[in-house]
Motif scaffolding. Structure first.
Motif, PDB file in Angstrom:
ATOM      1  N   PRO A 147       1.531  -1.154  -0.183  1.00 37.74           N
ATOM      2  CA  PRO A 147      -0.121  -0.140  -0.003  1.00 37.74           C
ATOM      3  C   PRO A 147       0.728   0.871   0.226  1.00 37.74           C
ATOM      4  CG  PRO A 147      -0.673  -1.541   1.980  1.00 37.74           C
ATOM      5  CD  PRO A 147       0.506  -2.045   1.206  1.00 37.74           C
ATOM      6  N   GLU A 148       0.743   2.208  -0.764  1.00 40.43           N
ATOM      7  CA  GLU A 148       1.210   3.871  -0.905  1.00 40.43           C
ATOM      8  C   GLU A 148       0.554   4.089   0.657  1.00 40.43           C
ATOM      9  OE1 GLU A 148       0.797   7.857  -3.027  1.00 40.43           O
ATOM     10  OE2 GLU A 148      -0.316   5.740  -4.331  1.00 40.43           O
ATOM     11  N   ARG A 155       1.457   8.270   2.305  1.00 42.54           N
ATOM     12  CA  ARG A 155       1.493   9.262   2.116  1.00 42.54           C
ATOM     13  C   ARG A 155       1.463   9.976   3.320  1.00 42.54           C
ATOM     14  NH1 ARG A 155      -2.071  13.404   0.106  1.00 42.54           N
ATOM     15  NH2 ARG A 155      -4.393  12.394   0.528  1.00 42.54           N
ATOM     16  N   GLY A 173      -9.564   3.396  -0.874  1.00 40.48           N
ATOM     17  CA  GLY A 173      -8.769   2.824  -1.786  1.00 40.48           C
ATOM     18  C   GLY A 173      -9.685   1.404  -2.144  1.00 40.48           C
ATOM     19  N   LYS A 195      -4.413   3.078   0.262  1.00 32.25           N
ATOM     20  CA  LYS A 195      -3.713   3.863  -0.113  1.00 32.25           C
ATOM     21  C   LYS A 195      -3.804   4.078   1.371  1.00 32.25           C
ATOM     22  CE  LYS A 195      -3.552   6.578  -4.298  1.00 32.25           C
ATOM     23  NZ  LYS A 195      -3.513   8.130  -4.682  1.00 32.25           N
TER      24      LYS A 195
END
Length: 185
Positions: free
Chosen positions: A77-78, A80, A123, A141
């Motif tokens: 998973p990104e 951020r 997401g 995300k």
């Protein structure tokens, strides 16, 4: 002794010796040409074939079953860090965070007297069973952010709302500090 004199008279004087100024032709030795390519031994030839077929096999497998760093990273998973503004409104702090594509159910806010923690996951959720995807780029995300506050806040009176992808959290101060503007003379 007289014989010695005759021999010496018959011998040419050093100035009378004829020496040719031309160099006598020397034999040109044929040198073996050296090549930049080293002659290969039989073992090196077989090793070269093995290397060529190994490269062919690896390229063919990568074509059929691609495993790249991008495909491995796409499964993770990104994470951020959302952009945050913290504004001092005298009696309270106003925290604004950019949360495009996140629903209020996806966001967690934890408040302490000296800081705020904002985190969540959003997401696309893919099913565990394999499907016949040709391309799979949408990913889950997650985000996390902790903000230290300059003053203590009333934890029980904190309010939060999300609208148009912007999260707003109102953080009332325990005892607002008195401030006054000073005129420059």
């Amino acid at each position: 002794m007289s014989e010695k004199k005759n021999i010496s008279k018959d011998a040419p004087k050093p100035s009378e010796i004829a020496v040719s100024k031309k160099k006598s032709p020397q034999k040109i030795r044929k040198t073996k040409r050296t090549s930049a390519i080293k002659p290969a031994s039989q073992q090196n030839v077989w090793q070269a074939f093995d290397d060529a077929f190994e490269n062919f096999r690896n390229d063919f497998e990568n074509l059929l079953f691609p495993v790249t760093v991008d495909s491995i990273i796409a499964q993770v998973p990104e994470v951020r860090v959302p952009s945050i503004d913290l504004e001092d409104m005298e009696k309270e702090y106003l925290l604004k965070a950019e949360m495009p594509g996140f629903k209020k159910e996806d966001i967690e806010i934890s408040v302490a007297e000296d800081g705020v923690e904002v985190s969540g996951v959003a997401g696309w959720k893919y099913s565990e069973k394999e499907q016949d995807y040709i391309c799979k780029e949408r990913a889950c995300k997650s985000f996390y952010r902790y903000v230290d506050l300059p003053e203590e806040i009333k934890v029980d009176d904190v309010e939060a709302k999300i609208s148009d992808g912007v999260l707003e959290v109102k953080l009332p101060k325990k005892q607002p500090k008195k401030t006054r503007k000073v005129c420059i003379k």
